[in-house]
Design an enzyme around this catalytic site. Structure first.
Site, mmCIF file in Angstrom:
data_model
loop_
_atom_site.group_PDB
_atom_site.id
_atom_site.type_symbol
_atom_site.label_atom_id
_atom_site.label_comp_id
_atom_site.label_asym_id
_atom_site.label_seq_id
_atom_site.Cartn_x
_atom_site.Cartn_y
_atom_site.Cartn_z
ATOM 1 N N SER A 162 50.871 38.590 35.384
ATOM 2 C CA SER A 162 49.675 38.752 34.552
ATOM 3 C C SER A 162 50.014 38.271 33.144
ATOM 4 O O SER A 162 50.422 37.120 32.976
ATOM 5 C CB SER A 162 49.204 40.212 34.580
ATOM 6 O OG SER A 162 47.981 40.351 33.897
ATOM 7 N N HIS A 189 46.895 36.571 37.283
ATOM 8 C CA HIS A 189 45.613 37.028 36.745
ATOM 9 C C HIS A 189 45.088 35.973 35.775
ATOM 10 O O HIS A 189 45.644 35.781 34.690
ATOM 11 C CB HIS A 189 45.767 38.371 36.027
ATOM 12 C CG HIS A 189 46.144 39.499 36.937
ATOM 13 N ND1 HIS A 189 46.625 40.704 36.473
ATOM 14 C CD2 HIS A 189 46.108 39.615 38.292
ATOM 15 C CE1 HIS A 189 46.866 41.511 37.496
ATOM 16 N NE2 HIS A 189 46.563 40.873 38.607
ATOM 17 N N ASP A 289 49.071 46.473 39.121
ATOM 18 C CA ASP A 289 48.838 45.569 40.247
ATOM 19 C C ASP A 289 50.182 45.068 40.774
ATOM 20 O O ASP A 289 51.062 44.679 40.005
ATOM 21 C CB ASP A 289 47.966 44.386 39.807
ATOM 22 C CG ASP A 289 47.409 43.600 40.988
ATOM 23 O OD1 ASP A 289 47.424 44.125 42.116
ATOM 24 O OD2 ASP A 289 46.937 42.463 40.769
#
Length: 350
Positions: A162, A189, A289
């Protein structure tokens, strides 16, 4: 009989993603210097299947193609049925030519900078015709219709990131040797409309073929598939048993996910499909995540790695995963990459 009469006809396969270019190549090559165009293909995956089905004498290949590019095509063709290949390449991509030659291409022809291919017709015909002088024996021995299951890599890495991920992924992919028996799937992401350009950027610095994933893409060694923004990426097998990428919309059935693409969904699919043949690597990022997905890979017998606080721009996701006890090794980015290479090369790796 004259020398001309003894000259054997050469069957050519044209592999190029441009329909206009394919049509022009057929017009230029067919019937010239004893050549006939036996078939055409729009990408490397289709081209490989046609090469094994048609058993051409020579392939004329474009390198820059979607789904499976020319480099991956060359690796797989030379492993399955070594065939002379003449590469068509832009003058601005000289490094690509040398990479193709290293992978087994016979020769190359530079595309004209503007206009069609007519100015290089004679050069193309001449380089294709040199195949007659090659001492290549038993090219067709053992060749058979492509079974895509045979292309499945020994190891697959699923990588999630991310915040700070683009630079980390660029560094990781740049360090992977091109001949590594490893496929890579990436969930970063990132919003829609950005991941295509991101994949192109990663490809420029990597020995791997890096592309934005398309639903149904084959998962093969030397290739990295990047999840499209706004979609989930998973590993799946169809009725034919072939390992492919599944690109799913945000609302696709499955465990709930806050992010799309979801790292957890990618990791869980690797656990289901591959077990101990999978490595899950969780890089820099905020949140949790990947935490549950990495635990699933661990439970299935795969290798689990996470980026340490030493190099992670944001230590949130790796820390959350490490706190579950499911991470085999918490490493700086370079050490993590080295461990991934070791995993790919060691058939006995967990």
């Amino acid at each position: 009989m004259s020398r001309e009469g003894r000259r054997r006809t050469l069957r050519v396969l044209v592999v190029d993603d441009s329909a206009a270019s394919r049509d022009e190549l057929v017009r230029l090559l067919h019937g010239g210097d004893g050549l006939v165009v036996a078939g055409t293909a729009a990408d490397g995956e289709q081209g490989l299947a046609e090469a094994l089905r048609l058993e051409p004498d020579v392939v004329v290949l474009d390198l820059q193609m979607p789904r499976m590019d020319g480099f991956t095509f060359l690796r797989l063709l030379m492993a399955r049925r070594p065939t002379p290949v003449v590469v068509l390449s832009s003058r601005s991509r000289r490094a690509d030519v040398f990479k193709a030659l290293e992978l087994g291409a016979l020769d190359f022809v530079a595309r004209p900078e503007r206009g069609g291919l007519a100015p290089v017709r004679e050069e193309l015909l001449e380089k294709c015709a040199t195949v007659r002088a090659l001492r290549i024996q038993n090219l067709s021995a053992g060749a058979r219709a492509l079974d895509a299951r045979e292309l499945e890599p020994a190891r697959v890495a699923v990588v999630g990131a991310s915040t700070g991920g683009p630079s980390a992924l660029q560094r990781l992919l740049a360090a992977l040797p091109g001949e590594l028996p490893l496929a890579v799937l990436v969930a970063q992401h990132m919003p829609e409309r950005f991941t295509g350009a991101f994949a192109e950027r990663l490809a420029r610095g990597s020995h791997f073929s890096v592309v934005e994933a398309v639903d149904g893409d084959l998962v093969v060694a030397g290739r990295a598939l990047v999840a499209p923004g706004g979609h989930h990426l998973e590993l799946a097998r169809g009725a034919d048993g072939v390992l492919r990428a599944a690109v799913l919309p945000p609302g696709a059935p499955g465990p709930g996910a806050r992010h799309c693409p979801s790292i957890d969904r990618l990791f869980r699919s690797a656990a289901r499909m591959l077990g101990r043949r999978a490595c899950a690597a969780l890089l820099t990022g905020m949140g949790t995540d990947g935490r549950d997905g990495i635990a699933a890979v661990k439970a299935a017998g795969g290798l689990t790695l996470a980026e340490s606080e030493e190099t992670a721009v944001v230590y949130g996701m790796p820390q959350a995963a490490a706190e579950t006890g499911a991470v085999d090794a918490l490493l700086g980015l370079d050490a993590l990459t080295a461990r991934l290479v070791e995993f790919a090369r060691d058939a006995r790796a967990p």
